[in-house]
Design an enzyme around this catalytic site. Structure first.
Site, short mmCIF file in Angstrom:
data_model
loop_
_atom_site.label_atom_id
_atom_site.label_comp_id
_atom_site.label_asym_id
_atom_site.label_seq_id
_atom_site.Cartn_x
_atom_site.Cartn_y
_atom_site.Cartn_z
N SER A 183 2.09 17.04 17.47
CA SER A 183 2.61 18.20 16.84
C SER A 183 1.36 18.96 16.29
O SER A 183 0.43 19.38 17.28
CB SER A 183 3.52 17.50 15.52
OG SER A 183 4.30 18.45 15.17
N ASP A 435 12.96 17.96 22.57
CA ASP A 435 12.20 18.39 21.44
C ASP A 435 12.27 19.90 21.53
O ASP A 435 11.70 20.69 22.35
CB ASP A 435 10.72 17.81 21.49
CG ASP A 435 9.89 18.23 20.32
OD1 ASP A 435 10.52 18.98 19.19
OD2 ASP A 435 8.65 18.05 20.46
N HIS A 460 10.56 14.67 19.64
CA HIS A 460 9.31 15.06 19.26
C HIS A 460 8.46 13.83 19.30
O HIS A 460 8.48 12.54 18.63
CB HIS A 460 9.40 15.34 17.85
CG HIS A 460 8.29 16.09 17.33
ND1 HIS A 460 7.86 17.46 18.20
CD2 HIS A 460 7.42 16.19 16.25
CE1 HIS A 460 6.86 18.03 17.61
NE2 HIS A 460 6.65 17.40 16.34
#
Ligand SMILES: *[C@@H]1O[C@H](CO)[C@@H](O)[C@H](O)[C@H]1NC(C)=O
Ligand SMILES: *[C@@H]1O[C@H](CO)[C@@H](O)[C@H](O)[C@H]1NC(C)=O
Ligand SMILES: *[C@@H]1O[C@H](CO)[C@@H](O)[C@H](O)[C@H]1NC(C)=O
Ligand SMILES: *[C@@H]1O[C@H](CO)[C@@H](O)[C@H](O)[C@H]1NC(C)=O
Length: 496
Positions: A183, A435, A460
């Site tokens: 991320s 995602d 994710h």
């Protein structure tokens, strides 16, 4: 259409909260997946037990100017039980917006490969998060103290820390270092390799939306990805959600309607104003988006435990998009309950509480209001949300109100190259097809050493989670490739 007010608060959510959600809840969930994987895969060798030591390093508060000369204590964690001395590699987690122990405990992939690579694991906390507060309790009290919360300062912290580790740990002088992150941490890992190629031999950037800036990707792809996840998971599913907005808007026109909505959704505090309705819709959008990020193939734990493939479970309640508005919204309530009340213990649903918790929220909101300006939009045609355009001015005004600073939308692409990054090398960009953050990710390789790995069944940063018996083949292959590239970088650095 939502009112300007609610529209703004939704945009604010976009910029402010979502990447956080990407983390705080995901990493918590990974903790559970450790258990799950143990339960279902007893034959696997156990994790090295998460045994690490905690250290603190004196960092300059400001690496780029000379007036502020003070230091603060940056926390970092080290696990060296698998490290092959001397010169074994170092896997360095570029900490993102949260308490570093969260990332350490839950980046199962690093723990899973440490033995194979003979690697030392280091997890460095990002300044202004966890215990690494440049001005202690004052750090968030005034824009003047927040002035040193930037990705550039964080990368400089990492570089200085690695220099220190290599000079102070016996046997580490010639250790090749690889950056890893997921991320925002994935963006940091990639940028770290770009800016400090002499410090790290390569980077694994998992679910890193480095192109979710300016106009590098269309602003609507994010929501289209969310929508596709629901469309694929059951007939009538995305259509039900699409139709729910008009139903909510219609009921919101009267006091009785507001009361009905509040009761039907078991809300902790009843909807009264237009602003409440805006927040309610924002909360629903966030819920659907979170579900897209955590659509994992096995049960995982967030606010509440979630079932395997949660969107499929949600979609079981959303098969009748054409039913009357109250029936439709009752279905929506059942669907939302999968996320907030899977164990049946929730007393009421609190629309000011999504699953993010508070850990990184505040800091990320500031970062989103300075450097990390990510445009989002939706059209209600190619996606299942109400039409919203991206309004930078409104966004900037909100930022000014909250933090006394205004965002600089084009700085990130200026400093990190935008799409013109082929002069860099040795970065893996991995993305999950489910995602929404893959929308701003690098999905095709850019050169022989800027490698894109797609995981079609992945949500994710699934690849950074620990091995699980229910992992799809695509993530096993992705992890295997990632290890191969890491070995290659290590070998190349030895040959030089
Ligand atoms: C991480 O694990 C350690 C040791 O098991 C524990 O003390 C710590 O609270 C955990 N951190 C988080 C954020 O869960
Ligand atoms: C959560 O589920 C339980 C059991 O089904 C139910 O009694 C309760 O009302 C639900 N809570 C909410 C907020 O809907
Ligand atoms: C709802 O959540 C917010 C934010 O966490 C909290 O401040 C508030 O007290 C909660 N309200 C209720 C009724 O639980
Ligand atoms: C990126 O590089 C290409 C080719 O070198 C060039 O045409 C383009 O203007 C560059 N874009 C930016 C934003 O610098």
């Amino acid at each position: 259409m939502a009112s300007t007010e609610s529209y703004r608060s939704i945009i604010h959510l976009n910029g402010g909260t979502w990447l956080i959600l990407a983390l705080n809840l995901l990493w918590i969930s990974a903790a559970q997946s450790f258990h799950v994987s143990r339960q279902f895969a007893p034959a696997q060798p156990p994790n090295p037990g998460l045994s690490y030591k905690t250290y603190y390093f004196n960092q300059k508060i400001d690496h780029f100017g000379f007036y502020e000369d003070a230091t603060f204590k940056q926390r970092y964690l080290v696990s060296d039980c698998n490290w092959r001395k001397p010169a074994g590699p170092i896997l360095f987690y570029t900490g993102n917006e949260g308490d570093i122990t969260l990332f350490c405990n839950n980046t199962g992939f690093m723990w899973d490969v440490a033995e194979q690579l003979g690697a030392m694991l280091v997890f460095a906390e990002h300044r202004y998060y966890g215990e690494s507060m440049p001005f202690g309790d004052l750090s968030y009290s005034d824009p003047k103290y927040l002035n040193y919360l930037t990705s550039e300062q964080a990368l400089a912290d990492f570089a200085v820390l690695i220099k220190f580790l290599k000079s102070s740990i016996e046997g580490a002088k010639d250790s090749p270092v690889i950056a890893l992150g997921g991320s925002y941490g994935g963006m940091l890992a990639a940028w770290f390799r770009m800016k400090y190629p002499q410090v790290v031999v390569g980077a694994l950037a998992s679910s890193a939306p480095i192109w979710q800036f300016e106009d590098l990707v269309p602003c609507n792809t994010f929501y289209q990805t969310v929508t596709n996840d629901f469309k694929k998971s059951g007939p009538g599913c995305s259509e039900s959600i699409l139709n729910s907005w008009a139903a909510i808007n219609h009921l919101s026109e009267t006091g009785d309607g507001l009361q009905w909505l509040s009761d039907a959704f078991h809300l902790c505090s009843p909807l009264k104003t237009k602003e409440d309705v805006g927040n309610f819709k924002g909360w629903l959008i966030e819920t659907w988006t979170n579900l897209a990020m955590v659509d994992y193939p096995y049960p995982a734990n967030f606010l509440e435990p979630l079932p395997a493939w949660p969107i499929q479970v949600v979609c079981k309640f959303l098969r009748n998009p054409k039913s009357g508005e109250k029936e439709l919204l009752q279905d929506i309530f059942q669907a939302v309950n999968v996320y907030y009340n899977y164990t049946g213990t929730a007393q009421c649903l609190n629309t000011s509480q999504t699953a993010s918790g508070s850990l990184g929220d505040l800091g990320w909101t500031y970062q989103a209001c300075t450097e990390m300006v990510m445009p989002f939009c939706s059209d209600g045609v190619n996606d299942m949300f109400e039409p919203h355009t991206w309004d930078f001015q409104a966004y900037s005004d909100d930022c000014y109100k909250q933090w006394g600073v205004r965002p600089r939308a084009s700085w990130i692409t200026t400093v990190y190259g935008g799409k013109n990054i082929t002069s860099y090398s040795n970065i893996i960009f991995s993305n999950g097809g489910l995602d929404p953050w893959s929308a701003g990710g690098v999905k095709e390789s850019l050169s022989d050493s800027l490698i894109a790995i797609m995981i079609p069944e992945g949500a994710h940063h699934l690849d950074l989670r620990s091995n699980n018996a229910y992992d799809p083949k695509s993530v096993l292959q992705a992890r295997a490739m990632e290890v191969e590239y890491m070995k290659k970088w290590i070998q190349e650095s030895r040959n030089n």
